[in-house]
Design an enzyme around this catalytic site. Sequence first.
Site, PDB file in Angstrom:
ATOM      1  N   ASP A 163       0.817  -1.222   0.000  1.00 14.54           N
ATOM      2  CA  ASP A 163       0.000   0.000   0.000  1.00 14.54           C
ATOM      3  C   ASP A 163       0.848   1.268   0.000  1.00 14.54           C
ATOM      4  O   ASP A 163       0.316   2.370  -0.079  1.00 14.54           O
ATOM      5  CB  ASP A 163      -0.977   0.004   1.174  1.00 14.54           C
ATOM      6  N   ASN A 164       2.170   1.131   0.070  1.00 19.94           N
ATOM      7  CA  ASN A 164       3.062   2.289   0.035  1.00 19.94           C
ATOM      8  C   ASN A 164       3.769   2.431  -1.307  1.00 19.94           C
ATOM      9  O   ASN A 164       4.730   3.185  -1.430  1.00 19.94           O
ATOM     10  CB  ASN A 164       4.105   2.195   1.152  1.00 19.94           C
ATOM     11  N   ASP A 205       3.952   7.439   1.532  1.00 15.63           N
ATOM     12  CA  ASP A 205       4.079   7.087   2.954  1.00 15.63           C
ATOM     13  C   ASP A 205       5.500   6.651   3.288  1.00 15.63           C
ATOM     14  O   ASP A 205       5.756   5.506   3.623  1.00 15.63           O
ATOM     15  CB  ASP A 205       3.071   5.991   3.318  1.00 15.63           C
TER      16      ASP A 205
END
Length: 195
Positions: A68-69, A78
């Site tokens: 998700d980064n 992030d």
Amino acid sequence: SFQIHALMKDEETLRTLVEHTIKHHFPNHNSKDDDSIIEWSKQIAKTTAEMIAHWMRVGFVHGVMNTDNMSIHGLTIDYGPYGWLEDYNPGWTPNTTDKSQRRYRYGNQPQIGAWNLARFLESISPLMQEPERLKDVLEFYITSYEEYNDEMWAAKLGISKFEESDIELITELNLLLQKVETDMTIFFRELGRIE
């Protein structure tokens, strides 16, 4: 974004997301068939490989390369506990929560890029007639990264074109940089002053 719909087996939303993404962010591609999805995925693999090669070039360590980064645009988000190498230590990570396993250490970033890409490919595989063909995309990532990495090392060493015979020099240099705990940035700055 892709993983959640694949995990929920919501193929309709997954297909809508892929079509929207391609239409608005990759207008030179489409999702009409397996070949089209593979070509789009190769574009993602290529930009990811290039991004990570640039990280390695400057000694950047992301610190938290969860799926998700990372973005399909060859960007990352992030940053969390990021940092840059000082001494040339491929095992270094700025992430204190990763100190025991060092999953996201500097030297492991190309492999984590491949792992994350594999998760993306798994996520879009329900849209494929022959999902096993997505293995070609992963192999393309590995080849692309190796090419970018070879070009990066050649440029850092002032070699006009990378040759297979340069592998031995680069391998030995990597080992020496680790042994003497050389500051990576200072070493290459000083190397650049040699005429």
